[in-house]
Design a protein around this motif. Sequence first.
Motif, short mmCIF file in Angstrom:
data_model
loop_
_atom_site.label_atom_id
_atom_site.label_comp_id
_atom_site.label_asym_id
_atom_site.label_seq_id
_atom_site.Cartn_x
_atom_site.Cartn_y
_atom_site.Cartn_z
N MET A 50 0.76 -1.16 0.04
CA MET A 50 0.20 0.10 0.08
C MET A 50 0.71 1.36 -0.04
SD MET A 50 -3.15 0.94 2.41
CE MET A 50 -2.44 0.70 4.05
N PHE A 51 2.00 1.13 0.59
CA PHE A 51 2.81 2.21 0.92
C PHE A 51 3.39 2.58 -0.57
CE2 PHE A 51 7.40 3.51 1.38
CZ PHE A 51 7.23 4.85 1.88
N ARG A 55 0.06 5.97 -1.84
CA ARG A 55 0.71 6.65 -0.84
C ARG A 55 -0.33 7.52 0.10
NH1 ARG A 55 6.57 7.86 -0.59
NH2 ARG A 55 7.34 5.87 -1.03
N ARG A 56 -1.24 7.94 -0.49
CA ARG A 56 -2.41 8.91 0.17
C ARG A 56 -3.33 7.71 0.93
NH1 ARG A 56 -7.54 11.73 -2.37
NH2 ARG A 56 -8.16 12.79 -0.55
N ARG A 57 -3.59 6.76 0.53
CA ARG A 57 -4.23 5.77 1.34
C ARG A 57 -3.45 5.28 2.29
NH1 ARG A 57 -7.87 4.90 4.29
NH2 ARG A 57 -8.57 2.44 4.36
N PHE A 58 -1.96 5.02 2.15
CA PHE A 58 -1.27 4.56 3.48
C PHE A 58 -1.27 5.51 4.47
CE2 PHE A 58 3.03 5.19 5.08
CZ PHE A 58 3.29 3.97 5.93
N PHE A 59 -1.00 7.03 4.27
CA PHE A 59 -1.13 7.90 5.26
C PHE A 59 -2.64 7.77 6.04
CE2 PHE A 59 2.52 9.36 2.83
CZ PHE A 59 3.48 9.30 3.85
N GLN A 60 -3.55 7.97 5.09
CA GLN A 60 -4.96 8.00 5.81
C GLN A 60 -5.15 6.50 6.64
OE1 GLN A 60 -7.81 7.79 2.31
NE2 GLN A 60 -7.66 10.07 2.24
N ALA A 61 -4.49 5.54 6.37
CA ALA A 61 -4.53 4.15 7.13
C ALA A 61 -3.95 4.52 8.38
CB ALA A 61 -4.13 2.96 6.48
N VAL A 62 -2.75 5.02 8.35
CA VAL A 62 -1.82 5.34 9.39
C VAL A 62 -2.55 6.25 10.55
CG1 VAL A 62 0.35 6.17 10.38
CG2 VAL A 62 0.20 4.67 8.56
N LEU A 63 -3.23 7.47 9.77
CA LEU A 63 -3.88 8.28 10.79
C LEU A 63 -5.07 8.03 11.19
CD1 LEU A 63 -3.44 11.77 8.55
CD2 LEU A 63 -2.09 10.95 10.66
N GLN A 64 -5.84 6.73 10.76
CA GLN A 64 -7.10 6.30 11.17
C GLN A 64 -6.72 5.39 12.32
OE1 GLN A 64 -10.33 6.78 10.36
NE2 GLN A 64 -10.92 5.50 11.77
N ASN A 65 -5.78 4.56 12.25
CA ASN A 65 -5.05 3.63 13.24
C ASN A 65 -4.90 4.50 14.38
OD1 ASN A 65 -3.11 2.10 14.63
ND2 ASN A 65 -4.07 0.45 13.58
N TRP A 66 -4.40 5.46 14.20
CA TRP A 66 -3.71 6.42 15.38
C TRP A 66 -5.08 7.05 16.06
CZ3 TRP A 66 -4.49 11.87 15.84
CH2 TRP A 66 -4.11 12.48 16.99
N ALA A 67 -5.98 7.59 15.23
CA ALA A 67 -7.13 8.22 15.75
C ALA A 67 -8.11 7.03 16.81
CB ALA A 67 -7.87 8.77 14.83
N THR A 68 -8.20 5.92 15.90
CA THR A 68 -8.96 4.56 16.58
C THR A 68 -8.29 4.28 18.04
OG1 THR A 68 -9.72 3.95 14.66
CG2 THR A 68 -9.83 2.23 16.34
N HIS A 69 -6.90 4.18 17.95
CA HIS A 69 -6.18 4.09 19.31
C HIS A 69 -6.31 4.97 20.25
CE1 HIS A 69 -3.32 1.85 21.64
NE2 HIS A 69 -2.56 2.96 21.85
N LYS A 70 -6.26 6.48 20.06
CA LYS A 70 -6.55 7.41 20.91
C LYS A 70 -7.73 7.23 21.53
CE LYS A 70 -6.16 12.42 21.10
NZ LYS A 70 -5.82 13.55 20.14
N GLN A 71 -8.88 6.93 20.56
CA GLN A 71 -10.31 7.14 21.15
C GLN A 71 -10.48 5.77 22.14
OE1 GLN A 71 -13.18 6.44 17.97
NE2 GLN A 71 -14.23 8.09 18.76
N MET A 72 -9.60 4.55 21.67
CA MET A 72 -10.06 3.45 22.59
C MET A 72 -9.15 3.79 24.14
SD MET A 72 -9.33 0.09 20.20
CE MET A 72 -7.88 -0.23 21.10
N MET A 73 -8.27 4.38 23.99
CA MET A 73 -7.26 4.74 25.24
C MET A 73 -8.27 5.78 25.93
SD MET A 73 -4.86 2.98 25.16
CE MET A 73 -3.91 3.25 26.27
N LYS A 74 -8.94 6.73 25.31
CA LYS A 74 -9.98 7.74 26.37
C LYS A 74 -10.75 6.82 26.85
CE LYS A 74 -9.96 12.02 24.05
NZ LYS A 74 -10.72 13.11 23.22
N ALA A 75 -11.57 5.90 26.05
CA ALA A 75 -12.61 5.06 26.74
C ALA A 75 -12.07 4.33 27.83
CB ALA A 75 -13.21 4.24 25.60
N LYS A 76 -11.03 3.81 27.73
CA LYS A 76 -10.43 2.99 29.06
C LYS A 76 -10.23 3.96 30.17
CE LYS A 76 -8.17 -0.72 26.50
NZ LYS A 76 -6.89 -1.49 26.27
N GLY A 77 -9.78 5.00 30.14
CA GLY A 77 -9.19 5.68 31.11
C GLY A 77 -9.95 7.06 31.25
#
Length: 77
Positions: A50-51, A55-77
């Motif tokens: 994909m990289f 490239r555009r979709r690659f960066f979108q996937a990285v940012l989406q994964n980051w946002a999802t992880h951030k949201q999960m961490m917020k829900a936990k704590g």
Amino acid sequence: MSVYKDMMMLEMESPREMYSDMMKTIKKSDEKKALQRLIDEYGLGKVYYMFQTNRRRFFQAVLQNWATHKQMMKAKG
């Protein structure tokens, strides 16, 4: 046949080279962690493909994964 095989071996990159190519394009440490999570989930070959191809979709996937992880961490704590 051996000439073709030699050419194919020259074109193949090692996993270390593939990983470092992707890491060079990402600046933030959180996004690097998101890339690592993508590699763990989908495999290095698929993420690197994909990289290279989209490239555009690659960066979108990285940012989406980051946002999802951030949201999960917020829900936990």
